[in-house]
Design a protein around this motif. Structure first.
Motif, mmCIF file in Angstrom:
data_model
loop_
_atom_site.group_PDB
_atom_site.id
_atom_site.type_symbol
_atom_site.label_atom_id
_atom_site.label_comp_id
_atom_site.label_asym_id
_atom_site.label_seq_id
_atom_site.Cartn_x
_atom_site.Cartn_y
_atom_site.Cartn_z
ATOM 1 N N GLY A 14 6.062 -2.815 2.767
ATOM 2 C CA GLY A 14 4.977 -3.058 3.700
ATOM 3 C C GLY A 14 4.645 -4.528 3.882
ATOM 4 N N PRO A 15 3.425 -4.782 4.331
ATOM 5 C CA PRO A 15 3.040 -6.105 4.840
ATOM 6 C C PRO A 15 3.095 -7.206 3.791
ATOM 7 C CG PRO A 15 1.102 -4.716 4.562
ATOM 8 C CD PRO A 15 2.297 -3.828 4.359
ATOM 9 N N ASN A 16 3.547 -8.343 4.257
ATOM 10 C CA ASN A 16 3.594 -9.607 3.501
ATOM 11 C C ASN A 16 4.700 -9.658 2.455
ATOM 12 O OD1 ASN A 16 1.312 -10.824 4.833
ATOM 13 N ND2 ASN A 16 0.060 -9.333 3.751
ATOM 14 N N ASN A 18 7.700 -9.733 2.955
ATOM 15 C CA ASN A 18 8.721 -10.681 3.435
ATOM 16 C C ASN A 18 8.511 -12.073 2.827
ATOM 17 O OD1 ASN A 18 6.377 -10.408 5.188
ATOM 18 N ND2 ASN A 18 7.252 -12.046 6.403
ATOM 19 N N LEU A 19 7.317 -12.318 2.258
ATOM 20 C CA LEU A 19 7.018 -13.634 1.665
ATOM 21 C C LEU A 19 7.424 -13.723 0.196
ATOM 22 C CD1 LEU A 19 3.453 -14.238 3.164
ATOM 23 C CD2 LEU A 19 5.652 -15.102 4.004
ATOM 24 N N LEU A 20 7.937 -12.633 -0.348
ATOM 25 C CA LEU A 20 8.325 -12.621 -1.774
ATOM 26 C C LEU A 20 9.215 -13.816 -2.106
ATOM 27 C CD1 LEU A 20 9.523 -9.183 -3.151
ATOM 28 C CD2 LEU A 20 7.552 -10.546 -3.870
ATOM 29 N N ALA A 80 3.978 -0.053 -0.364
ATOM 30 C CA ALA A 80 3.203 -0.128 0.882
ATOM 31 C C ALA A 80 2.303 -1.360 0.921
ATOM 32 C CB ALA A 80 2.399 1.159 1.069
ATOM 33 N N GLY A 81 2.419 -2.238 -0.076
ATOM 34 C CA GLY A 81 1.613 -3.459 -0.082
ATOM 35 C C GLY A 81 0.132 -3.121 0.065
ATOM 36 N N GLY A 82 -0.574 -3.890 0.852
ATOM 37 C CA GLY A 82 -2.018 -3.709 1.030
ATOM 38 C C GLY A 82 -2.403 -2.364 1.628
ATOM 39 N N VAL A 104 6.082 2.112 -5.647
ATOM 40 C CA VAL A 104 6.362 0.954 -6.505
ATOM 41 C C VAL A 104 5.376 -0.164 -6.198
ATOM 42 C CG1 VAL A 104 8.010 -0.938 -6.882
ATOM 43 C CG2 VAL A 104 8.815 1.401 -6.879
ATOM 44 N N HIS A 105 4.887 -0.805 -7.258
ATOM 45 C CA HIS A 105 4.140 -2.062 -7.105
ATOM 46 C C HIS A 105 4.693 -3.061 -8.105
ATOM 47 C CE1 HIS A 105 1.457 -0.272 -4.304
ATOM 48 N NE2 HIS A 105 1.336 0.759 -5.120
ATOM 49 N N ILE A 106 4.933 -4.254 -7.620
ATOM 50 C CA ILE A 106 5.475 -5.317 -8.468
ATOM 51 C C ILE A 106 4.464 -5.669 -9.561
ATOM 52 C CG2 ILE A 106 6.231 -7.741 -8.449
ATOM 53 C CD1 ILE A 106 7.004 -7.199 -5.427
ATOM 54 N N THR A 107 3.212 -5.779 -9.167
ATOM 55 C CA THR A 107 2.145 -6.140 -10.107
ATOM 56 C C THR A 107 1.468 -4.870 -10.619
ATOM 57 O OG1 THR A 107 0.528 -6.299 -8.308
ATOM 58 C CG2 THR A 107 1.715 -8.331 -8.915
ATOM 59 N N ASP A 108 0.691 -5.025 -11.685
ATOM 60 C CA ASP A 108 -0.090 -3.894 -12.194
ATOM 61 C C ASP A 108 -1.395 -3.830 -11.414
ATOM 62 O OD1 ASP A 108 -1.503 -1.987 -13.487
ATOM 63 O OD2 ASP A 108 -1.444 -2.935 -15.464
ATOM 64 N N ILE A 109 -1.412 -2.981 -10.398
ATOM 65 C CA ILE A 109 -2.589 -2.914 -9.500
ATOM 66 C C ILE A 109 -3.853 -2.524 -10.267
ATOM 67 C CG2 ILE A 109 -1.350 -2.556 -7.326
ATOM 68 C CD1 ILE A 109 -1.797 0.459 -7.605
ATOM 69 N N HIS A 110 -3.689 -1.848 -11.419
ATOM 70 C CA HIS A 110 -4.868 -1.406 -12.187
ATOM 71 C C HIS A 110 -5.477 -2.541 -13.001
ATOM 72 C CE1 HIS A 110 -3.899 2.511 -10.777
ATOM 73 N NE2 HIS A 110 -2.666 2.363 -11.223
ATOM 74 N N ALA A 111 -4.732 -3.633 -13.137
ATOM 75 C CA ALA A 111 -5.236 -4.786 -13.905
ATOM 76 C C ALA A 111 -5.697 -5.902 -12.964
ATOM 77 C CB ALA A 111 -4.140 -5.300 -14.824
ATOM 78 N N ARG A 112 -5.721 -5.613 -11.659
ATOM 79 C CA ARG A 112 -6.119 -6.645 -10.688
ATOM 80 C C ARG A 112 -7.518 -6.346 -10.133
ATOM 81 N NH1 ARG A 112 -1.294 -8.034 -6.684
ATOM 82 N NH2 ARG A 112 -2.831 -9.648 -6.145
ATOM 83 N N GLU A 113 -7.848 -6.879 -8.988
ATOM 84 C CA GLU A 113 -9.185 -6.664 -8.413
ATOM 85 C C GLU A 113 -9.458 -5.159 -8.266
ATOM 86 O OE1 GLU A 113 -6.619 -8.318 -7.014
ATOM 87 O OE2 GLU A 113 -7.311 -9.995 -5.776
HETATM 88 O O1 CA2 Z 1 2.097 -5.456 -6.529
HETATM 89 C C1 CA2 Z 1 2.521 -5.065 -5.445
HETATM 90 O O2 CA2 Z 1 3.698 -4.814 -5.225
HETATM 91 C C2 CA2 Z 1 1.548 -4.940 -4.268
HETATM 92 O O3 CA2 Z 1 1.921 -3.797 -3.525
HETATM 93 C C3 CA2 Z 1 1.723 -6.207 -3.451
HETATM 94 C C4 CA2 Z 1 0.741 -6.268 -2.277
HETATM 95 C C5 CA2 Z 1 -0.685 -6.041 -2.741
HETATM 96 O O4 CA2 Z 1 -1.550 -5.999 -1.618
HETATM 97 C C6 CA2 Z 1 -0.816 -4.756 -3.527
HETATM 98 O O5 CA2 Z 1 -2.149 -4.637 -3.968
HETATM 99 C C7 CA2 Z 1 0.116 -4.760 -4.722
HETATM 100 C C8 CA2 Z 1 0.826 -7.634 -1.623
HETATM 101 C C9 CA2 Z 1 2.171 -7.956 -1.074
HETATM 102 C C10 CA2 Z 1 2.156 -9.373 -0.661
HETATM 103 O O6 CA2 Z 1 3.298 -9.978 -1.178
HETATM 104 C C11 CA2 Z 1 3.315 -11.334 -1.249
HETATM 105 C C12 CA2 Z 1 4.372 -11.864 -1.924
HETATM 106 C C13 CA2 Z 1 4.452 -13.234 -2.056
HETATM 107 C C14 CA2 Z 1 3.490 -14.049 -1.494
HETATM 108 C C15 CA2 Z 1 2.436 -13.499 -0.822
HETATM 109 C C16 CA2 Z 1 2.354 -12.133 -0.690
#
Ligand code: CA2
Length: 154
Positions: A14-16, A18-20, A80-82, A104-113
């Motif tokens: 999903g969104p953003n 592409n900035l990975l 699905a990103g955001g 899948v989420h790269i980060t631990d969404i439960h440990a974030r905001e």
């Molecule tokens: O942890 C994840 O994979 C997320 O899905 C990433 C989303 C975030 O909104 C979710 O809460 C968790 C954000 C994707 C944005 O990816 C970027 C990567 C590099 C630089 C900026 C944004």
């Protein structure tokens, strides 16, 4: 060109995403989305599957893609990103996918905001892999391969 005789795993981003690798490496790591695609390709190949890897910043496009693959994909991996935290529409689309769905989420969404703690997707997915970095994508593919042949709602 995909070999139609082989099962296909679809990876949707999903969104953003592409900035990975270009921004916020401390959060998301240094791998680019192209690196993630290469890694997923190796993983799918190892499991004897074709890979269809996509990213969009447009919610309607994502919903159309989910509809497009809902009968044909053996498994769907979705970051699905955001939209994870906002989209009933993506949840409803995923609920109609026949194959295994892994969130899948790269980060631990439960440990974030706190606003990232809730996912509209988790309870329509078969599994969720969170906070394992980009290798979570490969783990999701391995899971789909390992569950092949099992009834999804059984
Ligand atoms: O942890 C994840 O994979 C997320 O899905 C990433 C989303 C975030 O909104 C979710 O809460 C968790 C954000 C994707 C944005 O990816 C970027 C990567 C590099 C630089 C900026 C944004």
């Amino acid at each position: 060109m995909a070999d139609k005789s082989r099962p296909t795993i679809v990876v949707l981003n999903g969104p953003n995403l592409n900035l990975l690798g270009e921004r916020e490496p401390e959060k998301y790591g240094r791998a680019t989305l192209a690196d993630v695609e290469r890694m997923c390709l190796e993983c799918a190949e190892r499991g004897g599957h074709d890979l269809d890897f996509r990213q969009t910043n447009h919610e309607g496009v994502m919903i159309d893609w989910i509809h497009e693959v809902r009968h044909s994909a053996d498994g769907v991996v979705i970051n699905a990103g955001g939209w994870t935290h906002t989209s009933v529409a993506i949840r409803d689309a995923l609920a109609n996918v026949e194959g295994t769905v892994v969130e899948v989420h790269i980060t631990d969404i439960h440990a974030r905001e706190e606003f990232r703690h809730f996912s509209y997707i988790t309870d329509v997915a078969d599994a969720a892999i969170v906070g394992h970095g980009v290798r979570g994508y490969c783990e999701a593919i391995d899971l789909i391969v390992s569950r092949e042949g099992e009834p999804r709602h059984g």
